[in-house]
Design a protein around this motif. Sequence first.
Motif, PDB file in Angstrom:
ATOM      1  N   UNK A 186       4.631  -9.861  -3.030  1.00 12.15           N
ATOM      2  CA  UNK A 186       4.060  -9.592  -1.701  1.00 12.15           C
ATOM      3  C   UNK A 186       4.733  -8.346  -1.109  1.00 12.15           C
ATOM      4  N   UNK A 187       3.956  -7.307  -0.887  1.00 11.79           N
ATOM      5  CA  UNK A 187       4.496  -6.048  -0.367  1.00 11.79           C
ATOM      6  C   UNK A 187       4.061  -5.847   1.079  1.00 11.79           C
ATOM      7  N   UNK A 188       4.985  -5.351   1.896  1.00 16.99           N
ATOM      8  CA  UNK A 188       4.649  -5.035   3.283  1.00 16.99           C
ATOM      9  C   UNK A 188       4.182  -3.593   3.403  1.00 16.99           C
ATOM     10  N   UNK A 189       4.708  -2.739   2.516  1.00 17.94           N
ATOM     11  CA  UNK A 189       4.437  -1.310   2.610  1.00 17.94           C
ATOM     12  C   UNK A 189       4.473  -0.669   1.233  1.00 17.94           C
ATOM     13  N   UNK A 190       3.530   0.239   1.010  1.00 16.60           N
ATOM     14  CA  UNK A 190       3.559   1.071  -0.196  1.00 16.60           C
ATOM     15  C   UNK A 190       3.613   2.521   0.284  1.00 16.60           C
ATOM     16  N   UNK A 191       4.613   3.254  -0.186  1.00 13.69           N
ATOM     17  CA  UNK A 191       4.673   4.695   0.075  1.00 13.69           C
ATOM     18  C   UNK A 191       4.426   5.350  -1.271  1.00 13.69           C
ATOM     19  N   UNK A 192       3.321   6.103  -1.381  1.00 14.50           N
ATOM     20  CA  UNK A 192       3.042   6.692  -2.695  1.00 14.50           C
ATOM     21  C   UNK A 192       2.497   8.110  -2.601  1.00 14.50           C
ATOM     22  N   UNK A 193       2.740   8.818  -3.672  1.00 13.15           N
ATOM     23  CA  UNK A 193       2.245  10.175  -3.822  1.00 13.15           C
ATOM     24  C   UNK A 193       0.775  10.115  -4.218  1.00 13.15           C
ATOM     25  N   UNK A 194       0.044  11.166  -3.915  1.00 10.54           N
ATOM     26  CA  UNK A 194      -1.360  11.251  -4.357  1.00 10.54           C
ATOM     27  C   UNK A 194      -1.398  11.458  -5.863  1.00 10.54           C
ATOM     28  N   UNK A 195      -0.538  12.397  -6.306  1.00 10.17           N
ATOM     29  CA  UNK A 195      -0.506  12.731  -7.742  1.00 10.17           C
ATOM     30  C   UNK A 195       0.454  11.796  -8.462  1.00 10.17           C
ATOM     31  N   UNK A 196      -0.100  10.805  -9.144  1.00 11.33           N
ATOM     32  CA  UNK A 196       0.714   9.879  -9.933  1.00 11.33           C
ATOM     33  C   UNK A 196       0.185   9.887 -11.360  1.00 11.33           C
ATOM     34  N   UNK A 197       1.064   9.729 -12.352  1.00 12.01           N
ATOM     35  CA  UNK A 197       0.591   9.625 -13.740  1.00 12.01           C
ATOM     36  C   UNK A 197      -0.225   8.350 -13.937  1.00 12.01           C
ATOM     37  N   UNK A 198      -1.010   8.302 -14.980  1.00  9.25           N
ATOM     38  CA  UNK A 198      -1.842   7.170 -15.408  1.00  9.25           C
ATOM     39  C   UNK A 198      -2.998   6.899 -14.436  1.00  9.25           C
ATOM     40  N   UNK A 199      -2.676   6.652 -13.166  1.00 11.53           N
ATOM     41  CA  UNK A 199      -3.720   6.376 -12.165  1.00 11.53           C
ATOM     42  C   UNK A 199      -3.307   7.061 -10.871  1.00 11.53           C
ATOM     43  N   UNK A 200      -4.172   7.914 -10.336  1.00 14.09           N
ATOM     44  CA  UNK A 200      -3.837   8.645  -9.113  1.00 14.09           C
ATOM     45  C   UNK A 200      -3.690   7.712  -7.922  1.00 14.09           C
ATOM     46  N   UNK A 201      -2.904   8.145  -6.940  1.00 10.14           N
ATOM     47  CA  UNK A 201      -2.670   7.361  -5.735  1.00 10.14           C
ATOM     48  C   UNK A 201      -3.945   6.937  -5.031  1.00 10.14           C
ATOM     49  N   UNK A 202      -4.932   7.844  -4.982  1.00  5.54           N
ATOM     50  CA  UNK A 202      -6.187   7.521  -4.288  1.00  5.54           C
ATOM     51  C   UNK A 202      -6.916   6.371  -4.988  1.00  5.54           C
ATOM     52  N   UNK A 203      -6.849   6.339  -6.324  1.00  3.83           N
ATOM     53  CA  UNK A 203      -7.499   5.258  -7.081  1.00  3.83           C
ATOM     54  C   UNK A 203      -6.768   3.933  -6.884  1.00  3.83           C
ATOM     55  N   UNK A 204      -5.443   4.017  -6.776  1.00  7.67           N
ATOM     56  CA  UNK A 204      -4.642   2.818  -6.477  1.00  7.67           C
ATOM     57  C   UNK A 204      -5.058   2.282  -5.101  1.00  7.67           C
ATOM     58  N   UNK A 205      -5.184   3.190  -4.131  1.00  5.28           N
ATOM     59  CA  UNK A 205      -5.594   2.819  -2.774  1.00  5.28           C
ATOM     60  C   UNK A 205      -6.932   2.083  -2.803  1.00  5.28           C
ATOM     61  N   UNK A 206      -7.924   2.666  -3.479  1.00  9.03           N
ATOM     62  CA  UNK A 206      -9.252   2.038  -3.534  1.00  9.03           C
ATOM     63  C   UNK A 206      -9.190   0.669  -4.197  1.00  9.03           C
ATOM     64  N   UNK A 207      -8.394   0.555  -5.259  1.00 14.56           N
ATOM     65  CA  UNK A 207      -8.291  -0.718  -5.965  1.00 14.56           C
ATOM     66  C   UNK A 207      -7.689  -1.801  -5.063  1.00 14.56           C
ATOM     67  N   UNK A 208      -6.624  -1.440  -4.341  1.00 11.75           N
ATOM     68  CA  UNK A 208      -5.970  -2.408  -3.453  1.00 11.75           C
ATOM     69  C   UNK A 208      -6.894  -2.789  -2.297  1.00 11.75           C
ATOM     70  N   UNK A 209      -7.488  -1.794  -1.648  1.00  7.99           N
ATOM     71  CA  UNK A 209      -8.328  -2.070  -0.475  1.00  7.99           C
ATOM     72  C   UNK A 209      -9.615  -2.812  -0.830  1.00  7.99           C
TER      73      UNK A 209
END
Length: 122
Positions: free
Chosen positions: A46-69
């Motif tokens: 259980x995470x309260x906060x994610x601080x992430x870069x847009x440019x991430x290896x394997x899966x970009x930050x924006x794609x992570x955002x869409x997956x979580x939301x």
Amino acid sequence: MMATCLIADDSKIIRMVLAKIMTNLGFDVIEAEDGEDVVKQWRKTPLDLIIMDWRLPVMEGIDVLYMIRSNVKMQQPKILFCSSLNDEAKIREALQGGADDYIMKPFDEEIIESKITMLGLI
């Protein structure tokens, strides 16, 4: 109970700096170096906060955002982008996609603390 923050950046130095700031602010810190790892950690902790870069290896930050939301059954942490991309279209895309805020690199402890305060986490 302490709030948990996941820091995702492919730069070990950025992760170290952010981890120190967040620990000073009273958070438990977990680190990830790629987008896929962010998703794995989010699914098991259980995470309260994610601080992430847009440019991430394997899966970009924006794609992570869409997956979580898009996964409304799972706990929704606050998501803060921390990136050197200062393209207005990208910032808008992140915020419209469900990011809670966007921090430009370089940043300092004061900037991070004020954003976290505005998100109601401290």
